[in-house]
Design an enzyme around this catalytic site. Sequence first.
Site, short mmCIF file in Angstrom:
data_model
loop_
_atom_site.label_atom_id
_atom_site.label_comp_id
_atom_site.label_asym_id
_atom_site.label_seq_id
_atom_site.Cartn_x
_atom_site.Cartn_y
_atom_site.Cartn_z
N LYS A 1 -21.45 -17.59 -0.54
CA LYS A 1 -22.39 -17.86 -1.65
C LYS A 1 -23.83 -17.54 -1.24
O LYS A 1 -24.28 -17.95 -0.18
CB LYS A 1 -22.26 -19.33 -2.07
CG LYS A 1 -22.63 -20.34 -1.00
CD LYS A 1 -22.38 -21.75 -1.52
CE LYS A 1 -22.82 -22.82 -0.55
NZ LYS A 1 -24.26 -22.86 -0.24
N ASP B 1 -20.47 -25.30 3.81
CA ASP B 1 -21.42 -24.67 4.75
C ASP B 1 -21.43 -25.26 6.17
O ASP B 1 -22.50 -25.44 6.77
CB ASP B 1 -22.85 -24.73 4.18
CG ASP B 1 -22.99 -24.00 2.85
OD1 ASP B 1 -22.00 -23.42 2.38
OD2 ASP B 1 -24.09 -24.03 2.28
N CYS C 1 -27.11 -28.15 -0.44
CA CYS C 1 -25.94 -27.42 -0.95
C CYS C 1 -24.82 -28.33 -1.44
O CYS C 1 -24.10 -27.97 -2.39
CB CYS C 1 -25.44 -26.45 0.11
SG CYS C 1 -26.63 -25.10 0.35
#
Length: 222
Positions: free
Chosen positions: A129, A24, A162
């Site tokens: 995601k 990310d 995450c």
Amino acid sequence: MAEIDALPFSFTFKPQTIALMVIDMQRDFAEPGGFGASLGNDVGRVTAIVPTVKRLMEGFRAAGLPVIHTMECHRPDLSDLPPAKRDRGNPSIRIGDMGPMGRLLIAGEPGTAILDELAPLPGEIVIKKPGKGAFYATSLGNELKWIGARQLVFAGVTTEVCVQTTMREANDRGYECLVAEDATESYFPEFKAAALAMIRAQGAIVGWTATTDQVLEGIANA
Ligand code: C5J
């Protein structure tokens, strides 16, 4: 077996089965006006690790090893966004709302893109995601099987959300996981420190930690 000098003890790997997961590293988490900033966070902490993440990625690429990127994002119609996620966090604007870089955390919007400096190369796997963990509602499990990965090195943001969620998902699926301490960051230094301590506690209950230099040295000597 090759090894990386790591905590709580050496991380062993086969050079043919190790891959880098970059979690990310998106404008939405690193730039003013994005999702991270909408929650009141200091995004400068994320931009500070970009050169280190880049060095790690380049080390894997130079060794011919896979680099896998993830992006937290949702469909434009929000059908994969549970209300519980949209409403959480008391943000100034919510996921799907229009911000200065387009709609927050929506696939295809400028703010959702991976930072230019860390852009995937053609052919590298990119996982979109909807959750914090990269295995939920994605093809990641199959992709890792297809490339034969067994050991995963993690970089990216945020350490305790995450990155840690994905590491725990991977650990439960039998992957050996190591997080590069200086190539991950949190908006909260104390959360980063706690997450790293939890990961390597109890004899590597979730995984290992090492510096980027230690990872690159292990790979270079493999
Ligand atoms: C968060 C992430 N923190 N990539 N996402 O919401 O860690």
